[in-house]
Structures are given as structure tokens and as C-alpha cells.
Write a protein that holds these residues in place. Structure first.
Motif, PDB file in Angstrom:
ATOM      1  N   THR A   8      38.444  41.576  20.183  1.00  0.00           N
ATOM      2  CA  THR A   8      37.174  41.366  20.582  1.00  0.00           C
ATOM      3  C   THR A   8      37.034  41.821  21.821  1.00  0.00           C
ATOM      4  O   THR A   8      37.967  41.644  22.668  1.00  0.00           O
ATOM      5  N   GLY A  39      35.888  43.827  17.386  1.00  0.00           N
ATOM      6  CA  GLY A  39      34.934  43.381  17.437  1.00  0.00           C
ATOM      7  C   GLY A  39      34.020  43.551  18.910  1.00  0.00           C
ATOM      8  O   GLY A  39      34.811  43.240  19.766  1.00  0.00           O
ATOM      9  N   VAL A  98      31.761  41.895  21.406  1.00  0.00           N
ATOM     10  CA  VAL A  98      30.953  40.522  21.975  1.00  0.00           C
ATOM     11  C   VAL A  98      30.222  40.588  23.310  1.00  0.00           C
ATOM     12  O   VAL A  98      30.949  40.609  24.478  1.00  0.00           O
ATOM     13  N   VAL A 115      28.754  41.101  17.932  1.00  0.00           N
ATOM     14  CA  VAL A 115      28.133  39.774  17.923  1.00  0.00           C
ATOM     15  C   VAL A 115      27.579  40.033  19.477  1.00  0.00           C
ATOM     16  O   VAL A 115      27.875  39.890  20.543  1.00  0.00           O
ATOM     17  N   TYR A 126      32.377  33.284  20.303  1.00  0.00           N
ATOM     18  CA  TYR A 126      33.696  33.797  19.924  1.00  0.00           C
ATOM     19  C   TYR A 126      33.851  33.235  18.404  1.00  0.00           C
ATOM     20  O   TYR A 126      34.824  33.828  17.493  1.00  0.00           O
ATOM     21  N   ALA A 182      32.512  35.694  16.083  1.00  0.00           N
ATOM     22  CA  ALA A 182      33.163  36.873  16.070  1.00  0.00           C
ATOM     23  C   ALA A 182      34.490  36.448  15.013  1.00  0.00           C
ATOM     24  O   ALA A 182      34.662  37.646  14.278  1.00  0.00           O
ATOM     25  N   LYS A 232      33.156  36.889  11.652  1.00  0.00           N
ATOM     26  CA  LYS A 232      32.940  38.142  11.008  1.00  0.00           C
ATOM     27  C   LYS A 232      34.258  39.161  10.836  1.00  0.00           C
ATOM     28  O   LYS A 232      34.020  40.161  10.402  1.00  0.00           O
ATOM     29  N   HIS A 287      40.860  38.496  22.958  1.00  0.00           N
ATOM     30  CA  HIS A 287      39.397  38.992  23.464  1.00  0.00           C
ATOM     31  C   HIS A 287      39.869  39.765  25.015  1.00  0.00           C
ATOM     32  O   HIS A 287      40.505  39.249  25.664  1.00  0.00           O
TER      33      HIS A 287
END
Length: 265
Positions: free
Chosen positions: A16, A139, A141, A168, A183, A186, A189, A200
Motif C-alpha cells: 500500500t 493499494g 491509501v 482507500v 489500513y 486496505a 480490499k 505500507h
């Protein structure tokens, strides 16, 4: 992060990543865009410093009163921003009649809903594509509203399905960083993966590193602008790298560990 004979990349199912300051950056100053909008309707250019301070205070106030761009109140995005921009001008000492303000606001809202005020870092697109090519889900975020997802990122060459798989965004989810729940959303998802299978990447110790780590994710910080806080981040145990090129090298290095990142910092 625990050292092992394998690269960190082999442990991950999801990466992410934050947006502003990590993948993209603002071009110029806030005052540039507010000045252009005022001049376009025949008004003098507002004072940059006063405008910047006015916006900062107005945004903080709106975010406190109506978090996540008015998500809980089902406030339309444009209404949230109109209130914020009007308050910004008033706090800066500029009060326009409704008709004049409407013209100024439309220009500001339009420009910040486009790619115009942003620039993409040259390593962003190659890095995200490389991660996805490795079979890892990507992803986004971000404490941002829907226009980042629908307009701004695609216009900058960061498209869902090509550079990233899911997003997100606080304005769409009603949760914002540093709340760790953003998070957790995330991870859901990404396919309900375990936190230790995710990394991350961000640029804020408080909003990115700490909350991601608190739920068991791996995390690292980018110091693209040589922040004076970076040394404190390292002292607090964070892995800090200069850019996504160094991040890619770290991810593929055997025995990836924070100590081995020293050559990049």
C-alpha cells in the motif's frame, strides 16, 4: 523487520502506498492558484502568506468539524470545499460578494480537481508497475476525496488496473489516517490478507509509519525532500529511504533489513 535469507519482496502479497509526497507533489504554491482565480475575474492578487495561513486554518477547522470531507453528514464534496475556500479568503482578509466568490471558487475547485497543480515523481509509475508485475497487489491509501481516484491520479498516468489495484480514500471510506482502521480496510480490499504480508510506504511518521506498524504491517518512509525530521524517524526505528528506486533495490536485496538500508539513507 525480521531478517531472513529471502528478499522482502517474496514475503509480500500487498504493497500500500500514500499519494501526496510519496507518488506525487504539489507544483508551486497555494497562492499561485488562488491568485490566478482572483485575477481571472478582475480582482487583485491576494497576499500569498495571508492566503496560505488562511487556508491552513480554514482546512483544519473544516476537517475537525466535518471529517473526511463531510462523509458522516453526507455533505457533497463541492459544498465542503466551498465552505473551506470561502473561510480561507475571509481569514486572509478578503470578503467577496456571493456572485464574485462563486466565480473565483469555480476556478479554484476546477483546477484542484485536475492534474494541473500536481507533478508525478519519475520513479512512481515504473515502481508501481514493477510491483504489480511481481504478482503483488498495489493499494492506494490517502486522506483525499474521490477526485484523486476518478480524475487526478489517472490524469497523471497512475491508473487503476495498470499502476494500482484498489484505493482507500478517506472521503469515500469515512476513515482517515492516522486511524489504523484505514489500513485494516486496505488489508480487506487486498483479499483479507494478514498484516505481515503487507508493506505500507508513505512520508509521514505519524500518519503512515506508526498506524501501519500498529496493526502488524511492514512499513517504510520516503524522505524525498530531505526532511529535518528524518533522523528522528530513524532513531525511532523507522526504515527511511530517499525514493522508490532505493525502495525497489531494498525490496529485492537478500536479508532485507533496516540495517542494510543504511547505504541508501
Amino acid at each position: 523487520m525480521v531478517s531472513s535469507p529471502w528478499s522482502m519482496l517474496l514475503k509480500l502479497r500487498c504493497v500500500t502506498i500514500d499519494v501526496t509526497g510519496t507518488l506525487i507533489a504539489y507544483k508551486g504554491e497555494l497562492g499561485d492558484y488562488y491568485c490566478m482565480a482572483a485575477k481571472a475575474v478582475g480582482l487583485p492578487c491576494p497576499d500569498y502568506k495571508r492566503m496560505h495561513e488562511g487556508f491552513k486554518d480554514a482546512y483544519t477547522n473544516m476537517a475537525k468539524q466535518y471529517p473526511c470531507f463531510g462523509y458522516a453528514e453526507k455533505m457533497p464534496n463541492i459544498v465542503w470545499w466551498k465552505s473551506c475556500v470561502k473561510d480561507s479568503f475571509i481569514r486572509a482578509g478578503y470578503e467577496y460578494d456571493d456572485e464574485t466568490f462563486e466565480k473565483v471558487f469555480k476556478r479554484i475547485y476546477s483546477v484542484f480537481g485536475s492534474s494541473a497543480p500536481y507533478t508525478i515523481f519519475p520513479d512512481s509509475q515504473p515502481f508501481l508497475r514493477w510491483v504489480r508485475e511481481k504478482g503483488i497487489t498495489v493499494g492506494i491509501v490517502s486522506n483525499a476525496e474521490y477526485r484523486y481516484q476518478d480524475v487526478i491520479l489517472p490524469a497523471l498516468g497512475l491508473e487503476q488496473g495498470f499502476e494500482w489495484d484498489f484505493g482507500v480514500f478517506s472521503g469515500l471510506e469515512g476513515v482517515e489516517k492516522p486511524d489504523p482502521r484505514i489500513y485494516e480496510i486496505a488489508l480487506q480490499k487486498a483479499g483479507n490478507i494478514a498484516p505481515e504480508e503487507a508493506l505500507h510506504i508513505g512520508d509521514s511518521f505519524r500518519k503512515d509509519y506508526m498506524p501501519a506498524k500498529s496493526i502488524g504491517m511492514h512499513a517504510l518512509l520516503l524522505d524525498r525532500f530531505k526532511s529535518p525530521d528524518a533522523e528522528n524517524w530513524r532513531k525511532a526505528g523507522a526504515l527511511v529511504l530517499p525514493d522508490l528506486v532505493a525502495t525497489q533495490a531494498w525490496l529485492t536485496a537478500e536479508n532485507s533489513s533496516s540495517q542494510e538500508a543504511a547505504s541508501y539513507t
